[in-house]
Motif scaffolding. Structure first.
Motif, PDB file in Angstrom:
ATOM      1  N   GLY A 102      -7.836  -7.199 -19.934  1.00  0.00           N
ATOM      2  CA  GLY A 102      -7.398  -5.902 -19.677  1.00  0.00           C
ATOM      3  C   GLY A 102      -6.702  -5.011 -20.716  1.00  0.00           C
ATOM      4  O   GLY A 102      -5.867  -5.543 -21.113  1.00  0.00           O
ATOM      5  N   LYS A 125       1.924   7.001  -6.776  1.00  0.00           N
ATOM      6  CA  LYS A 125       0.742   7.987  -6.909  1.00  0.00           C
ATOM      7  C   LYS A 125       1.181   9.533  -6.602  1.00  0.00           C
ATOM      8  O   LYS A 125       0.994  10.401  -7.513  1.00  0.00           O
ATOM      9  CB  LYS A 125      -0.350   7.805  -6.192  1.00  0.00           C
ATOM     10  CG  LYS A 125      -1.613   8.577  -6.352  1.00  0.00           C
ATOM     11  CD  LYS A 125      -2.965   8.319  -5.288  1.00  0.00           C
ATOM     12  CE  LYS A 125      -3.859   9.281  -5.914  1.00  0.00           C
ATOM     13  NZ  LYS A 125      -5.047   8.963  -4.855  1.00  0.00           N
ATOM     14  N   GLU A 156       0.975  -1.316  -0.018  1.00  0.00           N
ATOM     15  CA  GLU A 156      -0.021  -0.082  -0.019  1.00  0.00           C
ATOM     16  C   GLU A 156       1.015   1.351   0.028  1.00  0.00           C
ATOM     17  O   GLU A 156       0.558   2.177  -0.623  1.00  0.00           O
ATOM     18  CB  GLU A 156      -0.920   0.119   1.024  1.00  0.00           C
ATOM     19  CG  GLU A 156      -2.151  -1.076   1.142  1.00  0.00           C
ATOM     20  CD  GLU A 156      -2.959  -0.946  -0.008  1.00  0.00           C
ATOM     21  OE1 GLU A 156      -3.143   0.008  -0.167  1.00  0.00           O
ATOM     22  OE2 GLU A 156      -2.917  -2.096  -0.520  1.00  0.00           O
ATOM     23  N   THR A 185      -5.396  -6.997 -12.252  1.00  0.00           N
ATOM     24  CA  THR A 185      -5.932  -5.883 -13.457  1.00  0.00           C
ATOM     25  C   THR A 185      -5.738  -4.430 -13.214  1.00  0.00           C
ATOM     26  O   THR A 185      -5.917  -3.528 -13.918  1.00  0.00           O
ATOM     27  CB  THR A 185      -6.889  -6.254 -14.018  1.00  0.00           C
ATOM     28  OG1 THR A 185      -8.241  -6.148 -12.929  1.00  0.00           O
ATOM     29  CG2 THR A 185      -7.094  -7.721 -14.519  1.00  0.00           C
ATOM     30  N   SER A 186      -5.719  -4.391 -11.615  1.00  0.00           N
ATOM     31  CA  SER A 186      -5.508  -2.924 -11.370  1.00  0.00           C
ATOM     32  C   SER A 186      -4.247  -2.239 -12.075  1.00  0.00           C
ATOM     33  O   SER A 186      -3.142  -2.663 -12.055  1.00  0.00           O
ATOM     34  CB  SER A 186      -5.780  -2.770 -10.074  1.00  0.00           C
ATOM     35  OG  SER A 186      -4.459  -2.833  -9.233  1.00  0.00           O
ATOM     36  N   LYS A 187      -4.237  -0.915 -12.319  1.00  0.00           N
ATOM     37  CA  LYS A 187      -3.222  -0.293 -12.961  1.00  0.00           C
ATOM     38  C   LYS A 187      -1.983  -0.175 -12.020  1.00  0.00           C
ATOM     39  O   LYS A 187      -1.140  -0.667 -12.453  1.00  0.00           O
ATOM     40  CB  LYS A 187      -3.548   1.117 -13.164  1.00  0.00           C
ATOM     41  CG  LYS A 187      -2.263   1.864 -13.812  1.00  0.00           C
ATOM     42  CD  LYS A 187      -2.760   3.333 -14.354  1.00  0.00           C
ATOM     43  CE  LYS A 187      -1.523   4.038 -14.741  1.00  0.00           C
ATOM     44  NZ  LYS A 187      -2.084   5.630 -14.994  1.00  0.00           N
ATOM     45  N   ASN A 188      -2.215   0.180 -10.713  1.00  0.00           N
ATOM     46  CA  ASN A 188      -1.219   0.368  -9.713  1.00  0.00           C
ATOM     47  C   ASN A 188      -0.569  -1.012  -9.586  1.00  0.00           C
ATOM     48  O   ASN A 188       0.795  -1.113  -9.416  1.00  0.00           O
ATOM     49  CB  ASN A 188      -1.679   0.544  -8.434  1.00  0.00           C
ATOM     50  CG  ASN A 188      -2.252   2.137  -8.537  1.00  0.00           C
ATOM     51  OD1 ASN A 188      -1.754   2.946  -9.128  1.00  0.00           O
ATOM     52  ND2 ASN A 188      -3.111   2.466  -7.638  1.00  0.00           N
ATOM     53  N   ALA A 189      -1.342  -2.175  -9.654  1.00  0.00           N
ATOM     54  CA  ALA A 189      -0.689  -3.518  -9.353  1.00  0.00           C
ATOM     55  C   ALA A 189       0.134  -3.863 -10.605  1.00  0.00           C
ATOM     56  O   ALA A 189       1.252  -4.465 -10.344  1.00  0.00           O
ATOM     57  CB  ALA A 189      -1.915  -4.683  -8.831  1.00  0.00           C
ATOM     58  N   ARG A 190      -0.357  -3.514 -11.619  1.00  0.00           N
ATOM     59  CA  ARG A 190       0.435  -3.877 -12.850  1.00  0.00           C
ATOM     60  C   ARG A 190       1.813  -3.087 -13.146  1.00  0.00           C
ATOM     61  O   ARG A 190       2.723  -3.648 -13.421  1.00  0.00           O
ATOM     62  CB  ARG A 190      -0.359  -3.775 -14.032  1.00  0.00           C
ATOM     63  CG  ARG A 190      -1.593  -4.823 -14.176  1.00  0.00           C
ATOM     64  CD  ARG A 190      -2.013  -4.718 -15.615  1.00  0.00           C
ATOM     65  NE  ARG A 190      -3.269  -3.734 -15.422  1.00  0.00           N
ATOM     66  CZ  ARG A 190      -3.755  -3.210 -16.845  1.00  0.00           C
ATOM     67  NH1 ARG A 190      -3.336  -3.671 -17.843  1.00  0.00           N
ATOM     68  NH2 ARG A 190      -4.602  -2.386 -16.639  1.00  0.00           N
ATOM     69  N   THR A 220      -5.909  -8.317  -7.042  1.00  0.00           N
ATOM     70  CA  THR A 220      -6.134  -7.370  -7.693  1.00  0.00           C
ATOM     71  C   THR A 220      -5.233  -7.163  -9.238  1.00  0.00           C
ATOM     72  O   THR A 220      -4.770  -6.254  -9.337  1.00  0.00           O
ATOM     73  CB  THR A 220      -6.548  -5.881  -7.221  1.00  0.00           C
ATOM     74  OG1 THR A 220      -5.370  -5.338  -6.520  1.00  0.00           O
ATOM     75  CG2 THR A 220      -7.523  -6.005  -6.324  1.00  0.00           C
ATOM     76  N   LYS A 224      -0.381  -9.654  -2.861  1.00  0.00           N
ATOM     77  CA  LYS A 224      -1.210  -8.603  -2.942  1.00  0.00           C
ATOM     78  C   LYS A 224      -1.576  -8.337  -4.574  1.00  0.00           C
ATOM     79  O   LYS A 224      -2.802  -8.097  -4.993  1.00  0.00           O
ATOM     80  CB  LYS A 224      -0.437  -7.332  -2.624  1.00  0.00           C
ATOM     81  CG  LYS A 224      -0.290  -7.189  -1.199  1.00  0.00           C
ATOM     82  CD  LYS A 224      -1.628  -6.742  -0.475  1.00  0.00           C
ATOM     83  CE  LYS A 224      -1.249  -6.708   1.086  1.00  0.00           C
ATOM     84  NZ  LYS A 224      -2.652  -6.275   1.658  1.00  0.00           N
ATOM     85  N   LYS A 261       2.075   1.760  -3.677  1.00  0.00           N
ATOM     86  CA  LYS A 261       0.997   2.459  -4.559  1.00  0.00           C
ATOM     87  C   LYS A 261       0.815   3.950  -4.044  1.00  0.00           C
ATOM     88  O   LYS A 261       0.972   4.655  -5.009  1.00  0.00           O
ATOM     89  CB  LYS A 261      -0.388   1.923  -4.088  1.00  0.00           C
ATOM     90  CG  LYS A 261      -0.525   0.349  -4.592  1.00  0.00           C
ATOM     91  CD  LYS A 261      -1.835  -0.534  -4.060  1.00  0.00           C
ATOM     92  CE  LYS A 261      -2.949   0.306  -4.202  1.00  0.00           C
ATOM     93  NZ  LYS A 261      -4.060  -0.335  -3.741  1.00  0.00           N
TER      94      LYS A 261
END
Length: 524
Positions: A125, A68, A61, A98-103, A96, A92, A64
């Motif tokens: 995605g 950001k 977290e 497909t989330s942008k942050n994760a990728r 998720t 983690k 991320k």
């Protein structure tokens, strides 16, 4: 008083007990309710997030949040990824995927460390960009990673990847055409009626190349012989003529250095920049900069050339910024035993010309750098100072002060942020245009006009004629009492008075038109 709890990169650095250069802007959690507040904290700035933005105290977290609010800081991310348990990321990201942050985090981990997480390839995605082009200069058509569905639009490669942030100051520079401004200033002055003879522009261009050759060597505290200066001068005139490659760089370096320093390849030993200090009978080396370990040089230089090639055809970066990134990349990698500084300054001209073929003259940046050496040192220290603070090394006094590096900080060389360097080079170009370039043009025009005036009113041998012109310019258009007897050998009193009056009026007019104080120019 605001309560400040570290978040983002600051939290991660503290959590993993890392030793990394302090960021100029750090993020903290505040105890206020709305908006991001800015707090001056010594020589740095802290941004306080409102307490409603609660951030889980977990590495993922915090990663991320760091990306950001603080952007992608490759040096910092490399060390964090190297330290953290990859299982944290796998757990983690799998929740998720497909989330942008994760990728983005997933891609960065595998790209920087060249290691694969235990995660299946994505099959759904849309693709997302790695760097946000609103905040960074990027490649326009990056490479698609099918595994993470991330478009790698970074400027460079894993081996060498500089970043330039689109700060307010840097964005203001994007629309400035340095060459067009310089050309316009020169042409506006040269178009004054009655001042120009047929070859004045060519002479100005020739002299500017000579000046750049000479002052680039003086920055290195060198006094090269005439043959080496001629070689460097010719090399500068050929800037922009060849594709940039390893062999081209080696050829350029061999034109710049003394014959006994010529090479056939990049360096194979550790290197440092310093100076010998004597304290009575005691002698020591003061180290200013240590290059990356020799084992990394080949790869980093290939990464630098890959960055250059990408920027040649696929970037929103202006030519001068491109030149800055490549030239400063070389000076920090320090691929040669000698000539790195001069090759670095050559590359500023070379890449600038490769990107923009309009160039008919050179802007003498080395003269400006030499006159403002503290500014040059300051911008070099943006990278070198934090690096030197962390570097662990020894000098072997019994072996010609050879250096031994104990900790490998290759990531500090691989992933430099050149935002401040871009601002610096634009400032240098602006000062060079205003002072060095126009001064040389004004001097030559003044010289020619006064020489023509003398020729029209007296018959003076050429060698003495040039000397008389310099005497008049050096004394503001007048002949001093001390040199009057010498001048009167060639001019009678009446002609001399007329020449002096016209020379003074001419110099006043030229100064008014150009803004250059001709009387303060150094004779060349």
């Amino acid at each position: 008083m605001n309560k400040m709890i570290p978040v983002g990169y600051t939290w991660l650095i503290k959590h993993y007990s890392l030793t990394l250069p302090k960021m100029s802007v750090e993020y903290y959690q505040g105890n206020h309710h709305s908006g991001i507040k800015t707090v001056e904290f010594g020589d740095s700035v802290r941004k306080l997030l409102p307490n409603r933005l609660k951030v889980e105290e977990s590495p993922f977290e915090q990663l991320k949040l760091a990306i950001k609010y603080q952007g992608i800081r490759l040096q910092t991310l490399y060390v964090i990824f190297e330290t953290m348990d990859p299982g944290i990321l796998e757990d983690k990201i799998s929740q998720t995927p497909t989330s942008k942050n994760a990728r983005v985090i997933w891609f960065l981990y595998e790209w920087l460390l060249d290691k694969r997480l235990d995660l299946p390839d994505l099959t759904i995605g849309s693709y997302v960009d790695l760097f946000d082009s609103r905040y960074y200069f990027t490649r326009l058509n990056g490479t698609r990673c099918r595994r993470t569905r991330v478009v790698n639009n970074a400027l460079g490669s894993r081996e060498f990847c500089p970043t330039v942030r689109k700060t307010k100051d840097v964005k203001a520079l994007c629309d400035i055409d340095v060459y067009e401004l310089a050309y316009g200033k020169m042409q506006a002055f040269l178009e004054v009626d009655g001042l120009i003879n047929a070859n004045i522009v060519d002479r100005c261009i020739n002299y500017l190349y000579t000046k750049e050759s000479k002052t680039s060597s003086e920055i290195e505290r060198e006094r090269p012989d005439k043959q080496r200066l001629r070689r460097f001068n010719q090399t500068l005139k050929n800037a922009g003529m060849y594709h940039l490659s390893k062999q081209t760089l080696i050829h350029i370096q061999n034109q710049i250095v003394a014959d006994n320093s010529k090479v056939e390849d990049y360096r194979t030993e550790e290197i440092y920049v310093g100076e010998t200090k004597r304290f009575g009978s005691f002698m020591d080396e003061e180290i200013h900069f240590v290059g990356p370990k020799a084992v990394h040089v080949e790869g980093m230089m290939q990464g630098l050339l890959d960055t250059h090639n990408a920027l040649m055809s696929d970037s929103d970066m202006p030519p001068l910024m491109h030149a800055t990134v490549v030239s400063f990349g070389l000076v920090y990698i320090h691929p040669f035993d000698d000539g790195n500084g001069r090759t670095h300054r050559y590359l500023l001209h070379d890449v600038f010309k490769l990107r923009d073929k309009r160039h008919e003259f050179i802007i003498p940046i080395s003269a400006t750098i030499l006159k403002n050496s503290k500014d040059y040192d300051t911008v070099l220290n943006v990278i070198s100072h934090p690096l030197m603070l962390q570097l662990d090394y020894d000098l072997d006094e019994d072996n010609e002060f050879r250096i031994k590096i104990h900790n490998d900080l290759h990531y500090l060389y691989r992933y430099p942020d050149f935002t401040e360097h871009v601002k610096y080079i634009y400032d240098v170009m602006d000062r060079s245009t205003k002072f060095e370039l126009l001064s040389e043009v004004v001097y030559l025009v003044t010289f020619d006009a006064i020489k023509r005036l003398l020729n029209e009113n007296a018959d003076i041998p050429e060698n003495h004629l040039n000397n008389l012109v310099n005497i008049l310019i050096n004394n503001g258009g007048r002949i001093s009492q001390k040199k009057r007897d010498y001048v009167l050998k060639y001019l009678d009193n009446q002609v001399l008075q007329m020449v002096e009056d016209k020379a003074v009026n001419l110099m006043d007019d030229l100064e008014k038109h150009s803004g250059v104080d001709i009387r303060t120019l150094e004779l060349n």
